[in-house]
Design an enzyme around this catalytic site. Structure first.
Site, PDB file in Angstrom:
ATOM      1  N   ARG A 193      -4.185   4.745   6.746  1.00  0.00           N
ATOM      2  CA  ARG A 193      -4.732   4.272   5.476  1.00  0.00           C
ATOM      3  C   ARG A 193      -5.992   5.054   5.110  1.00  0.00           C
ATOM      4  O   ARG A 193      -6.379   5.989   5.795  1.00  0.00           O
ATOM      5  CB  ARG A 193      -5.068   2.773   5.593  1.00  0.00           C
ATOM      6  CG  ARG A 193      -3.882   1.878   5.910  1.00  0.00           C
ATOM      7  CD  ARG A 193      -3.103   1.592   4.661  1.00  0.00           C
ATOM      8  NE  ARG A 193      -3.986   1.117   3.626  1.00  0.00           N
ATOM      9  CZ  ARG A 193      -4.208  -0.165   3.347  1.00  0.00           C
ATOM     10  NH1 ARG A 193      -3.572  -1.093   4.018  1.00  0.00           N
ATOM     11  NH2 ARG A 193      -5.033  -0.510   2.375  1.00  0.00           N
ATOM     12  N   TYR A 236       2.060  -2.927  11.597  1.00  0.00           N
ATOM     13  CA  TYR A 236       3.046  -3.996  11.450  1.00  0.00           C
ATOM     14  C   TYR A 236       3.504  -4.339  12.859  1.00  0.00           C
ATOM     15  O   TYR A 236       3.902  -3.448  13.611  1.00  0.00           O
ATOM     16  CB  TYR A 236       4.241  -3.534  10.617  1.00  0.00           C
ATOM     17  CG  TYR A 236       3.929  -3.379   9.153  1.00  0.00           C
ATOM     18  CD1 TYR A 236       3.888  -4.490   8.314  1.00  0.00           C
ATOM     19  CD2 TYR A 236       3.677  -2.126   8.601  1.00  0.00           C
ATOM     20  CE1 TYR A 236       3.604  -4.347   6.966  1.00  0.00           C
ATOM     21  CE2 TYR A 236       3.389  -1.978   7.254  1.00  0.00           C
ATOM     22  CZ  TYR A 236       3.350  -3.093   6.442  1.00  0.00           C
ATOM     23  OH  TYR A 236       3.061  -2.963   5.109  1.00  0.00           O
ATOM     24  N   ASP A 245       0.782  -1.226   0.000  1.00  0.00           N
ATOM     25  CA  ASP A 245       0.000   0.000   0.000  1.00  0.00           C
ATOM     26  C   ASP A 245       0.817   1.281   0.000  1.00  0.00           C
ATOM     27  O   ASP A 245       0.263   2.345  -0.184  1.00  0.00           O
ATOM     28  CB  ASP A 245      -0.983   0.022   1.166  1.00  0.00           C
ATOM     29  CG  ASP A 245      -0.268   0.123   2.504  1.00  0.00           C
ATOM     30  OD1 ASP A 245       0.955  -0.133   2.545  1.00  0.00           O
ATOM     31  OD2 ASP A 245      -0.934   0.439   3.484  1.00  0.00           O
ATOM     32  N   PRO A 247       8.254  -5.462   3.904  1.00  0.00           N
ATOM     33  CA  PRO A 247       7.248  -4.508   3.418  1.00  0.00           C
ATOM     34  C   PRO A 247       7.209  -3.201   4.211  1.00  0.00           C
ATOM     35  O   PRO A 247       6.615  -2.235   3.768  1.00  0.00           O
ATOM     36  CB  PRO A 247       5.931  -5.263   3.596  1.00  0.00           C
ATOM     37  CG  PRO A 247       6.180  -6.195   4.728  1.00  0.00           C
ATOM     38  CD  PRO A 247       7.639  -6.548   4.685  1.00  0.00           C
TER      39      PRO A 247
END
Lengths: 613, 613
Positions: A248, A256, A56, A335
């Site tokens: 987001r 995470y 993302d 990531p």
């Protein structure tokens, strides 16, 4: 606009380029090639595009790249902007965490979009597929290759117009009684089929590198929280593990979460066991890191997973420069630094204009070698960065009891030091046929091999302010930017006029590498930037040869608001006596030359461009 | 998203609002009402939208308005920006013209978009109809009213939920054998049906004012020219007449050309005779004005017409506050100042939120009276401006032989003096139920009755820079902006907290004028702007009552680029001790009050809002 033919009904077809995989790398390739008029087909084994979760993070350079294809505006509208980073560490009081610092999230002074963005992978893919639909191209799905053969015939491999690749495709959705396999012959193939790439394995390309021991969980939730930095990017180091928060879309955040062996490994086998974990478990672990702040999920969890960080790069990126791999198929890494989709899209952004040039007959197939040269080196740098970042982030925080731990200062310094790299704006391609730093000193602030640094200009004919990157879109043409100096000065005007004369001689690249019967503007976009004032110079004062259209003349002056423009010559370190800058179709600076060494530009193009076609 | 029902198949139907005419005024009304959930129908007698020509100037305030409905981005992408104006006058050499000056086209320091735009009317209409289609509303065409009756029953006229309007519509496209008329009953009707408005004539509303003697031609061409200002707005005064150049999409330009009686009038009748004129004739006249520059058309002419300037305003704008007229139906003037479409769209922008409030039961029908009060006054000002501008522009230039002519200095001074008005940003509504300047001194830089002056802020939760106008979209809600001062100061925090307590008492407007069972956010959008630093204050530090969501707290601070924000309090002349600003749903400032006079805001809303519904 056109309509997409249901290609799965066509058997034994031919395409210029077959793209396998419609993730970010594959879609970037497909849209860019199709936009350039290349006959492209893109297949994907998934019946539908990704809906939630997955990659993302979209980095500043990637926004610039999408903008260069006309896709930046929608991205900016739909994506979340991350401007602030906050750093939390064990509280001095001994219990829970406290904020050590807040800082700007992005450290990259030249970024045009000086923030990180988040947008879920499905929305990003839709941005591409909607643009493709408007151009008449659809993803063929669910379809996957079951066999790929590459001819071993040398003559065939050398001819860019041959079809040396034979691919057997299977359509997973075919109606009963309908043949569900077909054969496609392709000039080129790009495998963008992910970490478990069929294309890569089919050609036996090894992944080099290893797995780490670090196991992380990732979960998307709408938080119920009193945490003041919930809409900022946060790095949280606690005695109970590390955690990262990423804002987001809407009210959603992504966490995470560092996991311990007890959280995720099977006691007997020692292997990671998904069944030991759950979304609730992840949030429970996160809550311990966040203490004394509260973190919980409002309503059901949107998406979650766990992963082990692997840091690997493919041994090679192509087979005979006919079959290529890109994206996750050639590199895997953590990531958390938000690099995945960016590295992938930039792989094919780098490749697609080269393929276009070769397919059009404009360039020699050797141009394609620069893809692996440039992008594999980048992937290795990315892995090196990632190793350092991941170990800093997964390590125990430094405290009185643990003096060898990672200190906040060490972490913050690394965060900022890597800013130019992680944002993508500092990516630097080494010298090659298409990166020639010989005259770097004439544009000391415009690094050759890096992307064209953003700069506001004023378009002379209508005084409209323009970002130079928007004058250099990814339209598959080389940009030839003439920093003409002050052409109101008669001597300088004469120099510019002489330059125009030289550039239109038969031996000049503008003539030599243009298809017969075409205007040079088919291959080269010539732009003039004068060091003059917008209300003193007229666009009609520029030699006609250097202004194929009224829109091609700019001045390095402030706009009417007084807030934009006027710094290009100074920023780029370009002298007002004039210089010519060659910008590649992917916006990377390829070459710089003074007016009296235009022959060096002829030489530059002669190493990879085709003539007399 | 939804699907539009083929309404023409439904006979004897009811709608909340019937909009007659789908030009800019009608489409603005239809999209805004539909967006607000009002049951609206829009009919137009033209079988298709306008394709070329017609109105094309879009002024800075209009871009802001379109942006307030989420339509600004596409407009900015598709439209042409005009930044520079050039002024030509008879050459000192005695033959032809020469440039007297170049200057900024727009004189309006507070404009968010500091340029004029051009976009042909068809593209503008499509911008609306595409947005409407995405929301499930289509224009019903070709359909026109053939009879309109308004009930004379007083009780019916007073009840906003009654249907006092009966309209007979005729569909011009109906298939043979199908009834081509239908009856629609409407609560309200808006006639946006142009200069020859059927609605206006049906109710016998007079146009006041007169025609001038000035005859002008207008032509859209792709020019073949050596004129250096062809992409700027140009006012050309020559011995051979006046001319205005306006850049348009692509390479197109529009020329307004002053014509003489010999050019256009019938020798016998003295009336304007279109057959005496042609596109070629217009260009021939223009060529004389442009001399010594060349001006010709590349290829066929796109569109042309001639017109006589009329300057008239309708005697009234409504009938019993149930039937309204808007746009060209109530004012006509010269097109050269580019005001037409702008005045029209801003008419219905002013009306539609008021109608929404009344239809929802939120406001008393008397609110609708402010439409004529505000917009008719504006139209009169526009006509006054237009008379002066047209006479200056149509007059002979001042020369040695003609000392009484219009001097360049006089023309330029008028051009700039009127900038704030013509750009729309300085439009000022006089005191009324919804414009209360009692506490103007507490926000000396934020004129009450004018639109909210643009200003960059930083959103506190995520440090993202935001334009205040984007925080105040046209979503039919009043914005209550709390300039909270520095709430890190304990005394100030207590004041803000006390304010929040007061505002949530039963007698407060936030409670009183909110429908039963609804949260106050249904009607009022409460936003807090603190005079604090983005990295010092947390959004969680603001009293919860004043932050219904994390996105509702801003600080008057610079963003991370250092280029935006930090000037709101100073620009608005607001003291850090705090003030509350009420912004109307159309972005006009309605009221300002200090913290200790919140009762004045209660009083403001009590004059037109309904309670206990």
């Amino acid at each position: 606009m056109g309509f997409s033919v249901p290609v799965s009904a066509v058997k034994d077809s031919e395409v210029d380029v077959l793209v396998v995989g419609a993730g970010p790398a594959g879609l970037m390739a497909a849209q860019g090639l199709h936009r350039a008029g290349v006959k492209v087909r893109v297949v994907d084994k998934r019946p539908q595009a990704v809906k939630a979760g997955h990659g993302d993070g979209i980095q500043p350079r990637t926004v610039e790249v999408l903008q260069s294809y006309g896709l930046g505006e929608r991205l900016l509208r739909e994506g979340v902007q991350v401007h602030m980073a906050a750093f939390y560490n064990p509280s001095a009081k001994g219990v829970g965490i406290e904020r050590s610092a807040k800082s700007r999230d992005v450290t990259a002074p030249t970024a045009r979009y000086p923030f990180e963005m988040t947008l879920h992978q499905g929305a990003l893919e839709e941005l591409f597929t909607d643009a493709m639909r408007d151009m008449g191209l659809a993803v063929d799905r669910p379809t996957l290759p079951v066999a790929i053969e590459l001819s071993q015939d040398e003559a065939e491999l050398k001819d860019p117009q041959s079809y040396p690749i034979k691919v057997t495709l299977q359509n997973l959705d075919a109606a009963e009684g309908v043949s569900d396999t077909e054969v496609v012959r392709a000039k080129y193939l790009i495998g963008c089929d992910g970490a478990h790439s069929f294309v890569r394995r089919n050609f036996g390309i090894e992944m080099e590198g290893e797995q780490t021991e670090y196991v992380w969980g990732v979960v998307d939730i709408i938080p119920d929280t009193d945490f003041p930095d919930i809409r900022n990017r946060c790095a949280i180091h606690s005695h109970n593990g590390s955690c990262m928060n990423i804002p987001r879309e809407g009210d959603v955040i992504r966490l995470y979460i560092q996991l311990t062996d007890a959280d995720v490994r099977n006691e007997v086998t020692g292997r990671v066991d998904m069944t030991k974990c759950s979304a609730e478990k992840l949030i429970e672990v996160a809550q311990k890191s966040f203490y004394p702040y509260k973190i919980a999920s409002k309503g059901p969890v949107e998406w979650w997973t766990i992963y082990i960080i692997g840091q690997r790069v493919a041994a090679k990126y192509s087979v005979h420069d006919r079959v290529f791999i890109a994206g996750d198929a050639c590199h895997t890494h953590s990531p958390k630094a938000g690099q995945g989709m960016n590295a992938s899209m930039n792989d094919t952004h780098n490749l697609l204009w080269k393929m276009t040039h070769v397919l059009r007959g404009w360039a020699d197939p050797s141009l394609l070698k620069t893809y692996e040269f440039e992008r594999r080196k980048y992937a290795q740098d990315l892995i090196d960065f990632d190793k350092r970042f991941a170990s800093l982030f997964s390590g125990k925080p430094q405290t009185e009891d643990n003096e060898d731990g990672v200190s906040h200062e060490e972490f913050l310094a690394a965060w900022q030091q890597f800013g130019n790299f992680t944002t993508g704006v500092g990516v630097h391609y080494a010298p090659s046929a298409i990166v020639n730093p010989i005259h770097q000193s004439l544009a000391s602030g415009l690094p050759i091999g890096q992307r064209l640094i953003p700069q506001m200009l004023v378009r002379l004919a209508d005084a409209r302010p323009y970002e130079i990157q928007d004058i250099a879109p990814a339209d598959s043409r080389f940009k030839v930017i003439i920093f003409a100096g002050d052409i109101q000065d008669k001597a300088q005007y004469n120099k510019v006029h002489a330059l125009a004369e030289t550039m239109t001689q038969p031996g000049s690249f503008l003539r030599k590498y243009t298809p017969k019967g075409s205007d040079y503007t088919a291959v080269f976009d010539v732009i003039t930037i004068a060091a003059s004032k917008k209300d003193e110079l007229d666009y009609t004062d520029v030699p006609e040869l250097l202004r194929p259209h009224w829109s091609k003349v700019y001045v390095d002056d402030v706009d009417f608001t007084g807030k934009m423009g006027g710094n290009a010559y100074a920023t780029y370190g370009v002298d007002r006596s004039g210089v010519v800058v060659v910008v590649r179709p992917d916006q990377y600076v390829g070459m710089v030359a003074p007016f009296d060494k235009i022959a060096d530009i002829d030489q530059y193009f002669s190493t990879f461009m085709s003539q007399g076609f």
